[in-house]
Design an enzyme around this catalytic site. Sequence first.
Site, short mmCIF file in Angstrom:
data_model
loop_
_atom_site.label_atom_id
_atom_site.label_comp_id
_atom_site.label_asym_id
_atom_site.label_seq_id
_atom_site.Cartn_x
_atom_site.Cartn_y
_atom_site.Cartn_z
N ASP A 175 -9.76 5.34 -3.44
CA ASP A 175 -8.64 5.80 -4.25
C ASP A 175 -9.21 6.28 -5.59
O ASP A 175 -10.42 6.39 -5.76
CB ASP A 175 -7.60 4.69 -4.43
N GLU A 225 0.83 -1.20 0.00
CA GLU A 225 0.00 0.00 0.00
C GLU A 225 0.86 1.26 0.00
O GLU A 225 0.51 2.26 -0.62
CB GLU A 225 -0.95 0.00 1.20
N TYR A 275 -7.21 6.52 3.46
CA TYR A 275 -7.24 5.44 2.48
C TYR A 275 -6.38 4.26 2.92
O TYR A 275 -6.83 3.11 2.91
CB TYR A 275 -6.76 5.91 1.09
#
Length: 379
Positions: free
Chosen positions: A159, A58, A141
């Site tokens: 996103d 990520e 996020y």
Amino acid sequence: MAKCSKSTPPTPSPTPTPPAPQKLRRALLKWYDAHHRHLPWRAEPGQQPDPYHVFVSEAMLQQTQVATVIDYFNRFIGVFPSVAALAGADEQNVLRQWQGLGYYRRARNLHAAAKQIVDENGGRIPDTAEQLLKLPGVGRYTAGAIASIAFGKREPLLDGNVARVLARWHAIEQPIDSPATQKQLWLLAGQLVPAKRAGDFNQAMMELGALVCLPRNPLCGDCPVATMCKAYQQGVPERLPVKLPRKLPKPVQHHVIALHRGGQYLFQQRPSRGLWSNMWQMPTVEDAPKRSQTNIHIKQWVSQHLGLNITPPKQAAQFAHQTTHRTIGFICWTADVESGRLRPGRGQWRKLDKINDLPLPNPQRRVVQILTKTSRSGH
């Protein structure tokens, strides 16, 4: 894959209705199980994800495409196979493994987060969005992604891919990057996440945006939920989403000075704050005004800042490098050192084939490549 037809759009529904959550979830998860990409950090449906792998991926995937990340992820995990290994690593080594991926603040934040996880959580990555948000570099996020994908928590994420999918499903006409619309999209995302398979559902949303619900020429004929999409029903999927006008990047100019002495070149470490912090470079005059673009000014700058007398600098190359907010024009100069002593703490001399331990920003790596090619050709 079939594209949306421009000549014969589907007949608009007179009163399109919002997607039915249960039906949409089932259709999307069924599609994901059959069509998802096999990625080194992604667990197959029904398998337990590795939270550390999810965390690293990520961080790397922020502002970087999946295809680019794969090799970097595999190398990074090979060098730092666990949170403890990353926490105990030297920052220069972390930056070196990240070298070329760009946006180096992500690497420093990931390193700092690993240290905090080891110091405060016994090496266990937090499993809730609330706890994850306390880590350096983790925003809403990333917290939602890690909590849902790694631990199955019912947390939304938003996103660019998910925002585009939601904007089309709901035919949202307002700019998706405005604060008000972002708030609306987060709310819509939260309403859709199921209690079971939350991580798979969130990945399915992102995967749909990456493979089918494309920014241009969306492949509506391959979409498992097209019949539940307002934009598709209205025949306007390619017109959405709408975004706010972007500011043009600011043009600036940097002068890189390749100083040669006895087969070696001078390298300096950048400051601990700002662009490319703590990385290494050849002496560079940043944001240079036009009046300093001559070899006379470059020679004076070297004498004043480094204490070295050099031959008249020659231009070796010019190229542009794009950052988020700037278009940086790089001009590379070369010169030989004739006399003088380098001032203390102003850098170290290295041969071009002996710099693998120095993390270099991409533009500086390009300068080294140019100089290496030139020296091999005998010019």
